[in-house]
Write an enzyme that holds these catalytic residues in place. Structure first.
Site, PDB file in Angstrom:
ATOM      1  N   ASP A  76       1.931  14.167   2.173  1.00 36.22           N
ATOM      2  CA  ASP A  76       3.030  14.195   1.212  1.00 36.22           C
ATOM      3  C   ASP A  76       3.317  12.759   0.795  1.00 36.22           C
ATOM      4  OD1 ASP A  76       4.276  17.026   0.885  1.00 36.22           O
ATOM      5  OD2 ASP A  76       3.681  16.863   2.972  1.00 36.22           O
ATOM      6  N   THR A  77       3.222  12.529  -0.498  1.00 31.88           N
ATOM      7  CA  THR A  77       3.232  11.178  -1.035  1.00 31.88           C
ATOM      8  C   THR A  77       3.893  11.191  -2.400  1.00 31.88           C
ATOM      9  OG1 THR A  77       1.220  10.580   0.159  1.00 31.88           O
ATOM     10  CG2 THR A  77       1.712   9.282  -1.799  1.00 31.88           C
ATOM     11  N   ALA A  78       4.538  10.079  -2.785  1.00 33.48           N
ATOM     12  CA  ALA A  78       5.158   9.950  -4.104  1.00 33.48           C
ATOM     13  C   ALA A  78       4.537   8.760  -4.817  1.00 33.48           C
ATOM     14  CB  ALA A  78       6.669   9.759  -3.967  1.00 33.48           C
TER      15      ALA A  78
END
Length: 515
Positions: A337-339
């Protein structure tokens, strides 16, 4: 979304809007990227936060070779080198406190802003503080992923109180406030990064982690510094593709591109089975190299040149046949999970900035005193003795988050990023080929259906289901992707017309804006 003045693309509309407001008020690209990343730390809390890490590529005026920044943290200096991992997994467990390395994003954002921006840190954090204190509506993808972390968050007081305030994950459209995190952001705004890495905030985090059985100490936080690094590049069809060097996995993208180029990938239609067969085999081969050789260069030399040697890549490509071969075990988690944020301003300053908690809400541990949710980046270590990436005190693990940038004739033509843990090199290689080999615009390149080769299984998004029989005949174990594969966002530059074009992935909540 196209314009000529400026553009931003990120994984969340509120972050993109905040960045655009900065640009229209006279801020530059790094100001906007830092503001957006801080907002993401609040409104996309399952993906990123001030308990995570960041990496960045920055090109001044879009005409200078990019500089790189590695904002990843190190394991505690008192961490035992043995006896804390899971031998069956050959790594630390995702929910273990031992997976928490020192978070690097706060120092990273502050450093990038001080060195390249025009705003003060206090100014840059104001939108994030407002969303934390006054609340924000939860978006669809955020809600979906938040629900997937419910069990982890219920395992500790901070997770329950701060991120499950209603006793359950929020639903889309529900307004969430996080005043505890807001207070911590205010402390950072007033005291700078030292207010995070020392003093009351650091004392609270260290006490919490030690209470969970961790070996973290105040000195681990106080001594943290990210590092500027010289990006590495590969010439792909007349363009320079730029990546952050190890301990990140960016060089895997470059090796994949070289293998695919030698295998004739550019000539394969993406709706055909052979396109996905070649992509899967290149993934297998490049990741085997990644898993053997990448680690923290501060703990031993890493042979980066192996990933850049096109003659060697051609030899590797020659091993690809019409049938798939078994994959070696990856010893890495299946997702991430990454932005991500890309910004290009009116002066064509270009920023590619990525931040992450790794897995959904990281390890799930949340310090009730500060609102900090901790990442689990330590699961990137292996427990194999004498391996470049073996677990050790004061060491950075193999890192999956990789900002991307492409230049032609010395001018940046694309700033982009892909999210999804180990999918990132695969997604980047696909987008680069779509842009450069087939002339797609950034949105069309992002929208194409995806396959993802992972530990011997080739996962297909629904739009590729018809290719399943042909790929199975080629020897692949084929399965439907249980959810959308990764996410991607980016901006391209047409230097002749001055047009900036942004693209954002419908697989996420993201948004591209331009003026």
């Amino acid at each position: 979304m196209s314009g000529r003045d400026c553009a931003v693309a990120s994984s969340h509309p509120l972050a993109s809007a905040a960045a655009l407001r900065v640009l229209t008020a006279g801020g530059n690209a790094i100001d906007a990227a830092v503001v957006a990343t801080a907002v993401l730390a609040v409104v996309e809390p399952q993906s990123t936060g001030i308990g995570g890490d960041c990496f960045a590529l920055i090109s001044r005026n879009g005409t200078t070779p990019p500089i790189g920044y590695n904002g990843s943290g190190r394991s505690p200096k008192a961490l035992p080198a043995t006896g804390i991992g899971d031998p069956a997994l050959n790594r630390i467990a995702e929910t273990s406190v031992h997976s928490v390395t020192v978070p690097g994003v706060v120092e990273g954002l502050a450093r990038l802003l001080a060195d390249h921006g025009t705003l003060s840190l206090a100014e840059a954090l104001q939108p994030a503080i407002r969303y934390a204190e006054e609340g924000y509506p939860v978006y669809q993808k955020v809600a979906f992923e938040w629900a997937g972390a419910e069990a982890k968050l219920k395992s500790n007081e901070g997770g329950r109180d701060i991120y499950l305030p209603l006793g359950r994950p929020p639903v889309p459209g529900e307004v969430i406030r996080c005043p505890t995190l807001g207070r911590t952001l205010r402390a950072i705004a007033e005291g700078g990064p030292d207010a995070f890495y020392s003093g009351a905030v650091a004392d609270s985090m260290v006490a919490f982690l030690r209470d969970q059985g961790g070996h973290h100490a105040a000195e681990d936080f106080a001594s943290h510094r990210g590092t500027y690094v010289e990006p590495v590049s590969l010439d792909y069809h007349g363009c320079d593709v730029w990546q952050i060097p190890p301990n990140g996995q960016g060089v895997t993208t470059l090796l994949m591109l070289a293998i695919l180029d030698a295998a004739g990938f550019a000539d394969e239609p993406p709706e055909g089975a052979r396109y996905h067969h070649l992509l899967a085999e290149a993934t297998r081969l490049a990741f085997e190299e990644r898993n053997r050789t990448i680690g923290d260069p501060d703990h031993g030399a890493i042979a980066v040149e192996r990933f850049l040697d096109t003659a060697r890549a051609a030899g590797i490509a020659a091993s690809i046949g019409d049938l798939s071969r078994p994959a070696t075990r990856a010893d890495n988690p299946a997702r991430g999970d990454t932005a991500y944020v890309a910004v290009i301003d009116g002066e064509r300053n270009a920023v590619s900035l990525i931040s992450s908690l790794f897995e959904n809400f990281g390890c799930g541990l949340v310090d009730a005193g500060t609102g900090v949710a901790f990442h689990c980046r330590g699961i990137g270590f292996t427990l194999t003795p004498d391996h470049p990436n073996t677990l050790a005190p004061g060491k950075r693990p193999l890192h999956t988050i990789i900002p991307g940038m492409v230049s032609r004739d010395g001018k940046v033509i694309a700033a982009f990023g892909v999210t999804g843990g180990p999918f990132q090199p695969i997604g980047q290689a696909r987008i680069i080929s779509a842009l450069l080999d087939r002339g797609l615009d950034i949105q069309a390149a992002i929208d194409e259906p995806r396959s993802f080769f992972r530990d011997g299984t080739l996962f297909l998004e629904p739009r590729l289901a018809d290719l399943g029989p042909a790929l199975a005949e080629a020897g692949h174990t084929v399965a439907p992707a249980e959810q959308a594969v990764g996410g991607a966002h980016g901006i391209t530059v047409d230097w002749e017309t001055g047009v900036l074009t942004g693209g954002s992935d419908a697989r996420k909540d993201g948004c591209a804006l331009a003026l």
